[in-house]
Design a protein around this motif. Structure first.
Motif, short mmCIF file in Angstrom:
data_model
loop_
_atom_site.label_atom_id
_atom_site.label_comp_id
_atom_site.label_asym_id
_atom_site.label_seq_id
_atom_site.Cartn_x
_atom_site.Cartn_y
_atom_site.Cartn_z
N THR A 1 -7.78 0.17 0.96
CA THR A 1 -6.77 0.90 1.39
C THR A 1 -6.07 0.77 -0.03
O THR A 1 -5.11 1.77 -0.24
CB THR A 1 -5.98 0.09 2.69
OG1 THR A 1 -6.61 0.14 3.59
CG2 THR A 1 -4.49 0.97 2.71
N GLU B 1 -4.79 0.67 7.79
CA GLU B 1 -3.61 0.34 8.08
C GLU B 1 -3.06 0.40 9.68
O GLU B 1 -2.48 -0.77 9.98
CB GLU B 1 -2.73 1.24 7.26
CG GLU B 1 -2.65 1.15 5.85
CD GLU B 1 -1.63 1.95 5.14
OE1 GLU B 1 -0.35 1.52 4.76
OE2 GLU B 1 -1.96 3.20 4.99
N PRO C 1 -7.89 4.87 4.55
CA PRO C 1 -6.94 3.85 4.18
C PRO C 1 -5.84 3.91 5.48
O PRO C 1 -5.34 2.81 5.83
CB PRO C 1 -6.26 4.37 2.92
CG PRO C 1 -7.59 5.05 2.31
CD PRO C 1 -8.12 5.59 3.44
N ARG C 2 -5.45 5.25 5.63
CA ARG C 2 -4.44 5.14 6.63
C ARG C 2 -4.99 4.63 8.08
O ARG C 2 -4.13 3.81 9.04
CB ARG C 2 -3.83 6.77 6.98
CG ARG C 2 -2.53 6.89 7.93
CD ARG C 2 -1.36 5.87 7.73
NE ARG C 2 -0.65 6.68 6.36
CZ ARG C 2 0.39 6.38 6.06
NH1 ARG C 2 0.57 4.85 6.16
NH2 ARG C 2 1.18 6.98 5.25
N VAL D 1 0.91 -1.19 -0.21
CA VAL D 1 -0.17 -0.14 -0.07
C VAL D 1 1.09 1.36 -0.10
O VAL D 1 0.64 2.43 -0.66
CB VAL D 1 -1.11 0.06 1.06
CG1 VAL D 1 -1.72 1.40 1.35
CG2 VAL D 1 -2.04 -0.94 1.09
#
Length: 214
Positions: free
Chosen positions: A99, A157, A153-154, A70
């Motif tokens: 992500t 993660e 997305p972050r 990613v």
């Protein structure tokens, strides 16, 4: 001819992909990398030598001991005139899919994709088309329909790394961000999932399909 860069931490997988690419006159492997950092270095070397960049990067998602797919996708797609990034992985959780796609991936395929479909996907990605494996497309559609909580997305993660037992300091090093930024993201994660602890956030994330089991 479509130029392809192969990125996977398993030498056997890279060898198999290389053999597939080498058999096809319409594809050409321009290099191999064991993680995202190595892929970025290879792209920089090609640019410095004035050689054509790859048209498509076949990118694994989770790579042990190096920059994951990613982050590499995010950095590659931020380059001037970037190649298309086509994720090829065994992971199909909502968090992984969202992500990767939001990081800029052109497509998302699973490693059990038949070779002929993989080749067709590479060709489509080189044309700038979006390519999603049927199970991936179904998960994305279901996610839109059912209204489950979403993370950026972050945030996804970070929650995945929390689930894997990493403290904030290790998460910051893995994602190349400060510890303060990690803490800020965790606050947002707790708010979105309506929880007040790391353990509760992990449980909620697993229940919602936002992260994969460790």
């Amino acid at each position: 001819m479509i130029r392809v860069l192969l990125v996977d931490d398993h030498p056997v997988v890279r060898r198999g992909l290389r053999a597939m690419v080498d058999e096809l006159p319409e594809l050409s492997a321009v290099g191999e990398a064991a993680d995202g950092a190595e892929a970025l270095s290879l792209l920089a070397e090609l640019a410095e030598r004035g050689q054509p960049r790859p048209d498509v990067v076949l990118m694994d998602l989770q790579m042990t001991g190096g920059m994951h797919g990613v982050e590499a996708t995010r950095r590659i797609t931020a380059l001037p005139d970037p190649p298309a990034v086509l994720i090829l992985t065994t992971y199909s959780t909502d968090a992984d899919i969202l992500t990767a796609v939001e990081a800029g991936a052109t497509g998302y395929l699973l490693k059990d994709t038949p070779p002929e479909e993989l080749v067709a996907a590479v060709e489509a990605a080189a044309r700038g088309e979006t390519v999603l494996a049927p199970p991936v497309a179904a998960r994305l559609l279901g996610r839109v329909r059912d209204g489950r909580p979403t993370l950026s997305p972050r945030e996804a993660e970070i929650l995945q790394l929390v689930a894997e037992g990493l403290p904030n300091r290790q998460i910051s090093k893995r994602l190349f961000i400060s510890e303060a930024t990690v803490k800020t993201h965790l606050v947002h994660i707790f708010e979105k999932l309506d929880v007040d602890s790391r353990t509760a956030a992990i449980a909620a994330g697993l229940a919602a399909g936002l992260i994969r089991p460790t």
